[in-house]
Design an enzyme around this catalytic site. Sequence first.
Site, PDB file in Angstrom:
ATOM      1  N   GLY A  28       0.829  -1.188   0.000  1.00 64.12           N
ATOM      2  CA  GLY A  28       0.000   0.000   0.000  1.00 64.12           C
ATOM      3  C   GLY A  28       0.863   1.237   0.000  1.00 64.12           C
ATOM      4  O   GLY A  28       2.045   1.193  -0.338  1.00 64.12           O
ATOM      5  N   GLY A  29       0.260   2.356   0.386  1.00 58.92           N
ATOM      6  CA  GLY A  29       0.993   3.606   0.356  1.00 58.92           C
ATOM      7  C   GLY A  29       2.093   3.692   1.384  1.00 58.92           C
ATOM      8  O   GLY A  29       3.049   4.445   1.210  1.00 58.92           O
ATOM      9  N   LYS A  48       4.509  -7.461   7.873  1.00 60.21           N
ATOM     10  CA  LYS A  48       4.271  -6.102   7.382  1.00 60.21           C
ATOM     11  C   LYS A  48       5.489  -5.252   7.707  1.00 60.21           C
ATOM     12  O   LYS A  48       5.969  -5.239   8.843  1.00 60.21           O
ATOM     13  CB  LYS A  48       3.022  -5.515   8.045  1.00 60.21           C
ATOM     14  N   ASP A 151     -10.715   4.871  11.466  1.00 60.27           N
ATOM     15  CA  ASP A 151     -10.467   4.704  10.028  1.00 60.27           C
ATOM     16  C   ASP A 151     -11.242   3.494   9.494  1.00 60.27           C
ATOM     17  O   ASP A 151     -10.716   2.705   8.710  1.00 60.27           O
ATOM     18  CB  ASP A 151      -8.965   4.558   9.767  1.00 60.27           C
TER      19      ASP A 151
END
Length: 313
Positions: A28-29, A48, A151
């Site tokens: 991802g970003g 991760k 979020d």
Amino acid sequence: VQDTDAQLPRYQTTGFGRYSDFQPMSQGGSAILRTCRDKNLGRVVVMKTLHPHLADTEYMSARFLREARVTAQLQHPTTVPVYDIGRDLEARLYFTMKKVEGDTLREIIERQLAGNAGALETFNLERMLGLLIQLCNGLAYAHAHGVVHRDVKPENIIVGSSGEVILLDWGVAKVWSTPDDDPTARAIEHEVLTDVNQRPGTPLYMSPEQVRGGGSIDARTDVYAVGAVLYEALTLHEPLRGDRISETFELIKTKMPVPPRERSPKRQIPAGLADICMRALAKEPADRYPSMPDMIAAVREFRGRALQSLTNH
């Protein structure tokens, strides 16, 4: 048998050295996901790791650590079990967690929007309500332990292969011990909003108080986000979207979404469920459900009335 019966060496490897057979999974970003083998336990896990260009960024490191620790401390079926945290050979932060099989709610909604018959049939209204209650139960547990997610969005909700709901990315979570004006927390939240690699619609699940800033964040912030997710699950459209993020923020602060039954009249959305959705999306926190258990009770009451109506007919 090779993995289960192998002898554990007297001097086994710990830390990053216990992992091998790395395979790319996704990115991802802000982070990279890889599968790897835990040699000590003989199982495949997910690691991760922050992107190299973010590894020395204070606020992204803080977000990363918060995600790992909050997820690890919230031991609930809707959170991914975290196994280990440390630094790799380049001194970059990593954590390992359970490998979850399934699709994100974003992927499911996109398939439904494309008219995929299987997705429309499998994830009908009854199934979606079951998933919603699982999500709300996980958030209620987090709130009871002093954590607000902040979020919640379809990209962060995984529907597992056994029907379980997993809520990801606790990196911007509000922990009660963290003040609302904590500069690191504000920097983390700002990065989430301005990351060019994020889906443009990401801010649409934010509550008005998040957009305004400077206000108190509590469980009702997640109630709003769940309302936004429910709205999209019902209508296949986000509640509010501007051409630019600034327009989106202004809409969130000032305009209520078009009622679900008007937005998607062909979807045959029940009036009672549309009312639940719109109450959760109220601009003022005081006008929403006071807590996640209250929203769960409303959804269950609606579902009970719907089942009773079907039985009577």
